[in-house]
Design an enzyme around this catalytic site. Structure first.
Site, PDB file in Angstrom:
ATOM      1  N   LYS A  10       2.803 -10.749   1.287  1.00  0.00           N
ATOM      2  CA  LYS A  10       3.644 -11.688   1.833  1.00  0.00           C
ATOM      3  C   LYS A  10       3.709 -11.717   3.613  1.00  0.00           C
ATOM      4  CE  LYS A  10       7.066  -9.417  -0.340  1.00  0.00           C
ATOM      5  NZ  LYS A  10       6.139  -8.317  -0.537  1.00  0.00           N
ATOM      6  N   ARG A  56      15.858 -10.283  -3.028  1.00  0.00           N
ATOM      7  CA  ARG A  56      15.459  -8.901  -3.446  1.00  0.00           C
ATOM      8  C   ARG A  56      16.565  -9.345  -4.920  1.00  0.00           C
ATOM      9  NH1 ARG A  56      12.397  -6.960   0.189  1.00  0.00           N
ATOM     10  NH2 ARG A  56      11.206  -5.214  -0.013  1.00  0.00           N
ATOM     11  N   ARG A  91      -1.197   0.922   5.694  1.00  0.00           N
ATOM     12  CA  ARG A  91      -0.898  -0.755   6.437  1.00  0.00           C
ATOM     13  C   ARG A  91      -0.760   0.128   8.536  1.00  0.00           C
ATOM     14  NH1 ARG A  91       4.193  -4.680   4.647  1.00  0.00           N
ATOM     15  NH2 ARG A  91       4.607  -2.510   4.301  1.00  0.00           N
ATOM     16  N   ARG A 135       4.464   2.027   9.343  1.00  0.00           N
ATOM     17  CA  ARG A 135       5.581   2.367   9.208  1.00  0.00           C
ATOM     18  C   ARG A 135       6.214   4.034   8.423  1.00  0.00           C
ATOM     19  NH1 ARG A 135       7.024  -2.940   6.152  1.00  0.00           N
ATOM     20  NH2 ARG A 135       8.447  -1.583   5.344  1.00  0.00           N
ATOM     21  N   ARG A 181       9.588   2.219  -3.055  1.00  0.00           N
ATOM     22  CA  ARG A 181      10.179   1.017  -3.491  1.00  0.00           C
ATOM     23  C   ARG A 181       9.024   0.208  -4.002  1.00  0.00           C
ATOM     24  NH1 ARG A 181       7.319   1.034   2.318  1.00  0.00           N
ATOM     25  NH2 ARG A 181       7.232  -1.348   2.460  1.00  0.00           N
TER      26      ARG A 181
HETATM   27  P1  ADP Z   1       4.109  -7.329   2.499  1.00  0.00           P
HETATM   28  O1  ADP Z   1       4.938  -8.188   3.494  1.00  0.00           O
HETATM   29  O2  ADP Z   1       4.179  -7.866   0.657  1.00  0.00           O
HETATM   30  O3  ADP Z   1       4.416  -5.949   2.019  1.00  0.00           O
HETATM   31  P2  ADP Z   1       1.385  -7.031   3.402  1.00  0.00           P
HETATM   32  O4  ADP Z   1       1.566  -8.485   4.432  1.00  0.00           O
HETATM   33  O5  ADP Z   1       2.178  -6.355   4.714  1.00  0.00           O
HETATM   34  O6  ADP Z   1       2.390  -7.646   2.746  1.00  0.00           O
HETATM   35  O7  ADP Z   1       0.222  -6.691   3.496  1.00  0.00           O
HETATM   36  C1  ADP Z   1       0.618  -5.117   2.949  1.00  0.00           C
HETATM   37  C2  ADP Z   1      -1.112  -4.703   3.401  1.00  0.00           C
HETATM   38  O8  ADP Z   1      -2.452  -5.337   3.322  1.00  0.00           O
HETATM   39  C3  ADP Z   1      -1.271  -4.717   4.599  1.00  0.00           C
HETATM   40  O9  ADP Z   1      -1.591  -3.493   5.409  1.00  0.00           O
HETATM   41  C4  ADP Z   1      -2.244  -5.739   4.464  1.00  0.00           C
HETATM   42  O10 ADP Z   1      -3.502  -6.318   6.014  1.00  0.00           O
HETATM   43  C5  ADP Z   1      -3.081  -5.594   3.796  1.00  0.00           C
HETATM   44  N1  ADP Z   1      -3.072  -7.138   2.705  1.00  0.00           N
HETATM   45  C6  ADP Z   1      -2.387  -7.873   2.640  1.00  0.00           C
HETATM   46  N2  ADP Z   1      -3.467  -9.313   1.798  1.00  0.00           N
HETATM   47  C7  ADP Z   1      -4.340  -8.006   1.284  1.00  0.00           C
HETATM   48  C8  ADP Z   1      -5.400  -8.740   0.359  1.00  0.00           C
HETATM   49  N3  ADP Z   1      -5.624  -9.664  -0.246  1.00  0.00           N
HETATM   50  N4  ADP Z   1      -6.862  -8.001   0.264  1.00  0.00           N
HETATM   51  C9  ADP Z   1      -6.621  -6.739   0.641  1.00  0.00           C
HETATM   52  N5  ADP Z   1      -5.703  -5.815   1.359  1.00  0.00           N
HETATM   53  C10 ADP Z   1      -4.300  -7.440   1.468  1.00  0.00           C
HETATM   54  P1  ADP Z   2       8.053  -4.350   2.261  1.00  0.00           P
HETATM   55  O1  ADP Z   2       7.217  -3.686   3.154  1.00  0.00           O
HETATM   56  O2  ADP Z   2       8.580  -3.589   0.396  1.00  0.00           O
HETATM   57  O3  ADP Z   2       7.782  -5.860   1.802  1.00  0.00           O
HETATM   58  P2  ADP Z   2      10.059  -5.215   3.528  1.00  0.00           P
HETATM   59  O4  ADP Z   2       9.995  -4.525   4.685  1.00  0.00           O
HETATM   60  O5  ADP Z   2      10.097  -6.386   3.344  1.00  0.00           O
HETATM   61  O6  ADP Z   2       9.430  -3.854   3.141  1.00  0.00           O
HETATM   62  O7  ADP Z   2      11.571  -3.776   3.889  1.00  0.00           O
HETATM   63  C1  ADP Z   2      11.452  -2.605   4.515  1.00  0.00           C
HETATM   64  C2  ADP Z   2      13.136  -2.071   4.085  1.00  0.00           C
HETATM   65  O8  ADP Z   2      14.076  -3.068   4.292  1.00  0.00           O
HETATM   66  C3  ADP Z   2      13.416  -2.099   2.295  1.00  0.00           C
HETATM   67  O9  ADP Z   2      13.370  -1.012   1.385  1.00  0.00           O
HETATM   68  C4  ADP Z   2      15.138  -2.675   2.585  1.00  0.00           C
HETATM   69  O10 ADP Z   2      15.423  -0.936   2.727  1.00  0.00           O
HETATM   70  C5  ADP Z   2      15.452  -3.150   3.311  1.00  0.00           C
HETATM   71  N1  ADP Z   2      15.134  -4.683   2.668  1.00  0.00           N
HETATM   72  C6  ADP Z   2      14.236  -5.218   3.524  1.00  0.00           C
HETATM   73  N2  ADP Z   2      14.615  -7.114   3.080  1.00  0.00           N
HETATM   74  C7  ADP Z   2      15.797  -6.412   2.131  1.00  0.00           C
HETATM   75  C8  ADP Z   2      16.719  -6.896   0.721  1.00  0.00           C
HETATM   76  N3  ADP Z   2      16.545  -8.638   1.260  1.00  0.00           N
HETATM   77  N4  ADP Z   2      17.586  -6.464   0.837  1.00  0.00           N
HETATM   78  C9  ADP Z   2      18.148  -5.634   0.159  1.00  0.00           C
HETATM   79  N5  ADP Z   2      17.212  -4.698   1.726  1.00  0.00           N
HETATM   80  C10 ADP Z   2      16.390  -5.286   2.045  1.00  0.00           C
END
Ligand code: ADP
Ligand code: ADP
Length: 218
Positions: free
Chosen positions: A15, A90, A129, A162, A173
């Site tokens: 995302k 969420r 990541r 992280r 998660r």
């Molecule tokens: P989210 O925001 O949904 O948690 P991220 O965009 O942070 O996900 O992506 C999670 C990890 O996977 C990051 O280290 C990113 O570089 C990697 N990643 C994202 N998209 C892809 C893909 N299509 N193929 C392989 N790795 C990916």
């Molecule tokens: P991800 O890599 O899972 O996409 P995020 O960076 O979106 O992680 O979220 C990290 C943490 O922040 C979550 O595990 C949760 O504790 C909190 N969080 C983020 N967005 C929300 C939401 N919409 N509702 C509740 N908690 C949230």
């Protein structure tokens, strides 16, 4: 009318990665609830102190706090034309609150790209990541490495892993996602705004699929 896009998908689906591209192409501010919580944590605000325990455990921060935080953010002047939401809503309660608040801003959720990735892939993505301290840009040690190890390609800031990207918290998660966030897929499909893409393709291919799909919707 403002345009609101909600990115849906499990933790690690891509995302944040795709949000950078979409936000730039459509000229919408990227609003990541996780980034806002982490900013509050860093600045040791009251909200940050309240959120910390939940985030460390990989649980969701309570709805009322989260909804208020997003309402404040969406009320800011840079969101007059809409926003790209990443990580919010969420829960069904958050989705209902969003529908209501967007109606106040004379808008609605126009499109919900759902980045679909099988559970098995997520742990490797998240434990590899690397995130940038300044802006939250993301890299992966294998799949999307930075040009220089430990340094963000975009702003030169330090990359870090992280604390919640360890196997145990990631597993929690993913479970929380399956229980509390998966129902939103049906919620938005019923609303006719869901755009499902295969998130296991390459980063560039997923981006192309998303932009092609969004082109027809917004
Ligand atoms: P989210 O925001 O949904 O948690 P991220 O965009 O942070 O996900 O992506 C999670 C990890 O996977 C990051 O280290 C990113 O570089 C990697 N990643 C994202 N998209 C892809 C893909 N299509 N193929 C392989 N790795 C990916
Ligand atoms: P991800 O890599 O899972 O996409 P995020 O960076 O979106 O992680 O979220 C990290 C943490 O922040 C979550 O595990 C949760 O504790 C909190 N969080 C983020 N967005 C929300 C939401 N919409 N509702 C509740 N908690 C949230």
């Amino acid at each position: 009318m403002p345009v609101y896009i909600v990115l849906l998908g499990p933790p690690g689906a891509g995302k944040g990665t795709q949000a950078q591209l979409i936000s730039e192409k459509l000229g919408l501010p990227h609003i990541s609830s996780g980034d806002i919580f982490r900013e509050n944590l860093k600045n040791q605000t009251d909200l940050g102190k309240l959120a910390k325990g939940y985030m460390d455990r990989g649980e969701l921060v309570p709805d009322d706090l989260t909804i208020q935080m997003i309402r404040d953010r969406l009320s800011r002047p840079d969101c007059v034309s809409g926003a790209l939401l990443d990580g919010f809503p969420r829960t069904v309660a958050q989705a209902e609150a969003l529908t209501q608040m967007l109606a106040e801003f004379t808008g609605r959720v126009n499109a919900v790209p759902y980045i679909n990735v099988a559970e098995e892939v997520l742990v490797e993505r998240l434990t590899g990541r690397w995130t940038c301290r300044a802006e939250g840009h993301v890299f992966h040690e294998k799949f999307s490495p930075p040009k220089v190890a430990g340094v963000c390609d975009f702003d030169g800031s330090e990359l870090y892993q992280r604390p919640d990207d360890n196997v145990e918290t990631v597993t929690r998660r993913i479970r929380v996602y399956l229980d509390q966030t998966m129902p939103l897929i049906a919620y938005y499909r019923q609303g006719g705004v869901l755009l499902e893409v295969d998130g296991t393709k390459t980063i560039n291919q997923v981006g192309a699929d998303l932009l092609a799909g969004l082109d027809k919707m917004v």
